[in-house]
Design a protein around this motif. Structure first.
Motif, PDB file in Angstrom:
ATOM      1  N   HIS A  32       0.864  -1.183   0.000  1.00  0.00           N
ATOM      2  CA  HIS A  32       0.000   0.000   0.000  1.00  0.00           C
ATOM      3  C   HIS A  32       0.896   1.226   0.000  1.00  0.00           C
ATOM      4  O   HIS A  32       1.594   1.491   0.994  1.00  0.00           O
ATOM      5  CB  HIS A  32      -0.905   0.028   1.228  1.00  0.00           C
ATOM      6  N   GLU A  53      -4.121   5.315   5.310  1.00  0.00           N
ATOM      7  CA  GLU A  53      -4.500   5.558   3.910  1.00  0.00           C
ATOM      8  C   GLU A  53      -5.892   6.195   3.804  1.00  0.00           C
ATOM      9  O   GLU A  53      -6.348   6.557   2.730  1.00  0.00           O
ATOM     10  CB  GLU A  53      -4.434   4.248   3.115  1.00  0.00           C
ATOM     11  N   TRP A  54      -6.576   6.330   4.938  1.00  0.00           N
ATOM     12  CA  TRP A  54      -7.900   6.961   5.004  1.00  0.00           C
ATOM     13  C   TRP A  54      -7.844   8.375   5.575  1.00  0.00           C
ATOM     14  O   TRP A  54      -8.880   8.995   5.832  1.00  0.00           O
ATOM     15  CB  TRP A  54      -8.844   6.103   5.859  1.00  0.00           C
ATOM     16  N   HIS A 101      -5.576   3.999  -4.788  1.00  0.00           N
ATOM     17  CA  HIS A 101      -6.395   3.720  -3.614  1.00  0.00           C
ATOM     18  C   HIS A 101      -7.628   4.619  -3.653  1.00  0.00           C
ATOM     19  O   HIS A 101      -7.891   5.285  -4.652  1.00  0.00           O
ATOM     20  CB  HIS A 101      -5.566   3.924  -2.322  1.00  0.00           C
ATOM     21  N   HIS A 102      -8.389   4.658  -2.563  1.00  0.00           N
ATOM     22  CA  HIS A 102      -9.661   5.403  -2.600  1.00  0.00           C
ATOM     23  C   HIS A 102      -9.465   6.881  -2.913  1.00  0.00           C
ATOM     24  O   HIS A 102     -10.386   7.532  -3.406  1.00  0.00           O
ATOM     25  CB  HIS A 102     -10.394   5.284  -1.249  1.00  0.00           C
ATOM     26  N   TYR A 144      -3.845  -4.007  -7.416  1.00  0.00           N
ATOM     27  CA  TYR A 144      -4.967  -3.553  -6.575  1.00  0.00           C
ATOM     28  C   TYR A 144      -5.571  -2.319  -7.254  1.00  0.00           C
ATOM     29  O   TYR A 144      -4.847  -1.438  -7.709  1.00  0.00           O
ATOM     30  CB  TYR A 144      -4.435  -3.181  -5.193  1.00  0.00           C
ATOM     31  N   TRP A 193      -6.962  -7.101  -7.965  1.00  0.00           N
ATOM     32  CA  TRP A 193      -7.508  -7.195  -6.607  1.00  0.00           C
ATOM     33  C   TRP A 193      -8.334  -5.940  -6.372  1.00  0.00           C
ATOM     34  O   TRP A 193      -7.803  -4.859  -6.130  1.00  0.00           O
ATOM     35  CB  TRP A 193      -6.372  -7.299  -5.594  1.00  0.00           C
ATOM     36  N   ASP A 195     -11.018  -3.337  -4.677  1.00  0.00           N
ATOM     37  CA  ASP A 195     -11.414  -2.892  -3.346  1.00  0.00           C
ATOM     38  C   ASP A 195     -12.400  -1.743  -3.527  1.00  0.00           C
ATOM     39  O   ASP A 195     -12.600  -1.253  -4.654  1.00  0.00           O
ATOM     40  CB  ASP A 195     -10.168  -2.402  -2.587  1.00  0.00           C
ATOM     41  N   TRP A 198     -18.176  -1.481  -2.336  1.00  0.00           N
ATOM     42  CA  TRP A 198     -19.359  -1.665  -1.498  1.00  0.00           C
ATOM     43  C   TRP A 198     -20.380  -0.550  -1.623  1.00  0.00           C
ATOM     44  O   TRP A 198     -21.440  -0.625  -1.066  1.00  0.00           O
ATOM     45  CB  TRP A 198     -18.944  -1.817  -0.022  1.00  0.00           C
ATOM     46  N   GLU A 254     -10.309 -10.307   5.122  1.00  0.00           N
ATOM     47  CA  GLU A 254      -9.406  -9.162   5.295  1.00  0.00           C
ATOM     48  C   GLU A 254      -9.154  -8.995   6.795  1.00  0.00           C
ATOM     49  O   GLU A 254     -10.086  -8.782   7.572  1.00  0.00           O
ATOM     50  CB  GLU A 254     -10.045  -7.899   4.732  1.00  0.00           C
ATOM     51  N   TRP A 280      -2.733   0.030   6.612  1.00  0.00           N
ATOM     52  CA  TRP A 280      -2.274  -0.485   5.326  1.00  0.00           C
ATOM     53  C   TRP A 280      -1.252   0.487   4.760  1.00  0.00           C
ATOM     54  O   TRP A 280      -0.132   0.102   4.425  1.00  0.00           O
ATOM     55  CB  TRP A 280      -3.467  -0.682   4.382  1.00  0.00           C
TER      56      TRP A 280
HETATM   57  C1  LIG Z   1     -13.792  -0.112   6.324  1.00  0.00           C
HETATM   58  C2  LIG Z   1     -12.630  -0.346   5.382  1.00  0.00           C
HETATM   59  C3  LIG Z   1     -12.632   0.227   4.121  1.00  0.00           C
HETATM   60  C4  LIG Z   1     -11.542   0.026   3.261  1.00  0.00           C
HETATM   61  C5  LIG Z   1     -10.474  -0.747   3.662  1.00  0.00           C
HETATM   62  C6  LIG Z   1      -9.342  -0.948   2.702  1.00  0.00           C
HETATM   63  N1  LIG Z   1      -9.173  -2.362   2.346  1.00  0.00           N
HETATM   64  C7  LIG Z   1      -7.799  -2.718   2.627  1.00  0.00           C
HETATM   65  C8  LIG Z   1      -7.255  -3.771   1.699  1.00  0.00           C
HETATM   66  C9  LIG Z   1      -7.059  -1.393   2.559  1.00  0.00           C
HETATM   67  O1  LIG Z   1      -6.879  -0.946   1.218  1.00  0.00           O
HETATM   68  C10 LIG Z   1      -8.039  -0.508   3.309  1.00  0.00           C
HETATM   69  O2  LIG Z   1      -7.807   0.868   3.123  1.00  0.00           O
HETATM   70  C11 LIG Z   1     -10.470  -1.325   4.910  1.00  0.00           C
HETATM   71  C12 LIG Z   1     -11.547  -1.124   5.777  1.00  0.00           C
END
Ligand SMILES: Cc1ccc([C@@H]2N[C@@H](C)[C@@H](O)[C@H]2O)cc1
Length: 450
Positions: A32, A53-54, A101-102, A144, A193, A195, A198, A254, A280
């Motif tokens: 990450h 990362e958030w 990433h996000h 990813y 991969w 992510d 949701w 996870e 991460w």
């Molecule tokens: C609630 C939550 C959202 C996103 C994540 C992301 N998935 C992991 C693989 C990381 O990338 C983390 O930021 C983790 C928990």
């Protein structure tokens, strides 16, 4: 079961060569890395208690300030070859690298947005360097990709208005374009991969996502995509309305590991794991429990013993360094793998009753059976229960094939493997156990009457 247009397109495990290779990896590395490594979990002297990362989502972090961090991103210490060499020495067979990433920052020079490494002081393609370096070490590369993209104007977590829907169409096109671009630029990629899938907005895109998955799989035959990518037309994720898994392996584990073989429902799966509780990306001040190499080796072996892969996460800092704690753990795991890798690579679940002392793994090709011992009983007697018609003949230390460990039959299909280490046991160790398949000899054991 009901007819679904966008549910699972295959029942049961994939049996092709690429998936067999994936199934036999055992150990992987997650990386990450992104602009979140610059603040490293702090902003203007304040400590961010969440996952580094958030940090952009933290109320104390001005969005504007975060979105301009890339103008400082110049990781001069970054050395892709060094990272790949360290992963090789740890024993990783594959790597999963964050392309985006996000936050939406692209570590490759995407032509579909300006929010990329090309517009940073560093300029160069980070993904390209990592792909080349890991390919050179013979470590398979997986990418990813976060569907969530806080930077893109068309991104929505839910679609409330017609305007939302119109904007989201641009976002869907952008998402597809970036994924096609990644596979065109890095054709040695073995899988994606996903992510951040949701959101309600994405869950509504069953048809689009299904078609996109088909298109990506067509670009790289054998491409491996997990269950977190898409939802079916009823909004079911990972498992469709009929309970069938969508994708090639289950991505639900996870920071957690199944307890029993029943928990995996006959599917391939990976566990992705952090070294601290939940970081991460790079956080300069890890709080709480940091896992030891013994803990991580146990998670690895437990995963393999239940037919899964274990993927350990690394979060390089803003300069491009792998932090010392991670380097130390990689070396300790690598030292253990140097001696014991054969209980991981190409191994999986052995249907013998799980015992307290540790885990069984079995090599899928050779049938060679391993007892990986984590918890030495004070008696030195390791209980082994075997299926009917199976008789253990020989046991020896993997590290000392000439060692001959006593096996005592104590009951029908039940034995003690007697082993008292000469020196205190500091790391998990392996006993190889050889068996003969014999016809049922009634033997002299009598069942109790209760
Ligand atoms: C609630 C939550 C959202 C996103 C994540 C992301 N998935 C992991 C693989 C990381 O990338 C983390 O930021 C983790 C928990």
């Amino acid at each position: 079961s009901i007819t679904l247009k966008h549910g699972a397109h295959r029942l049961g495990k994939r049996t092709d060569k690429q998936m067999q290779t994936w199934r036999n990896y055992g150990l992987g590395q997650f990386i990450h890395w992104g602009v979140y490594a610059i603040p490293g979990g702090h902003w203007e002297g304040k400590y961010y208690p969440g996952a580094a990362e958030w940090i952009r989502s933290w109320k104390e972090m001005p969005k504007e300030a975060y979105d301009n961090l890339y103008k400082q991103f110049n990781p001069e210490k970054f050395n892709a070859r060094g990272w790949a060499k360290q992963a090789k020495e740890m024993g990783a067979k594959y790597v999963i690298i964050t392309t985006k990433h996000h936050d939406g920052f692209c570590l490759w020079p995407s032509k579909y947005t300006d929010y990329t490494i090309a517009k940073s002081p560093y300029k160069k393609d980070i993904i390209g360097q990592l792909v080349d370096a890991y390919d050179a070490e013979g470590i398979d590369v997986y990418l990813y990709f976060s569907i969530i993209d806080w930077n893109h104007p068309g991104y929505r977590s839910s679609l409330k208005t017609e305007a939302d829907r119109k904007e989201y169409e641009d976002f869907k096109t952008f998402t597809r374009n970036q994924l096609v671009e990644l596979l065109e630029r890095y054709p040695s990629t073995k899988g994606l991969w996903f992510d951040g899938s949701w959101d309600k907005a994405w869950i509504e895109q069953a048809e689009f996502a299904d078609e996109l998955g088909r298109e990506l799989r067509e670009m790289i035959p054998g491409l491996i995509i997990g269950s977190r990518f898409r939802a079916d037309e009823n909004g079911n994720r990972h498992f469709d309305t009929n309970g069938d898994m969508m994708g090639d392996y289950e991505q639900g584990w996870e920071r957690k590991i199944p307890e029993t073989i029943e928990d995996i429902h006959g599917n391939d799966w990976d566990c992705v794991m952090t070294i601290p509780e939940n970081q991460w990306g790079y956080h300069s001040d890890w709080k709480g429990h940091v896992k030891t190499s013994n803990e991580l080796i146990e998670m690895l072996v437990k995963s393999v013993s239940l037919d899964g892969n274990f993927v350990l996460n690394f979060g390089p800092d803003g300069e491009g360094n792998i932090r010392p704690e991670e380097t130390k753990l990689a070396a300790e795991i690598g030292a253990w793998m140097d001696v014991n890798k054969e209980v991981v690579y190409g191994c999986g679940y052995l249907d013998w009753k799980k015992q307290d002392w540790g885990y069984y793994t079995v090599n899928r090709e050779t049938g060679k059976k391993y007892m990986v011992v984590f918890n030495m009983p004070v008696s030195g007697a390791l209980r082994v229960k075997v299926p009917d018609n199976t008789r253990p003949d020989k046991a020896y230390l993997l590290e000392q094939p000439e060692s001959d460990i006593t096996i005592e039959e104590i009951h029908r299909n039940e034995y003690f493997v007697h082993y008292k280490p000469m020196t205190p046991v500091k790391k998990p160790f392996v006993i190889v156990i050889e068996t003969t398949e014999s016809d049922a000899d009634e033997g002299h054991y009598q069942k109790a009457k209760t």
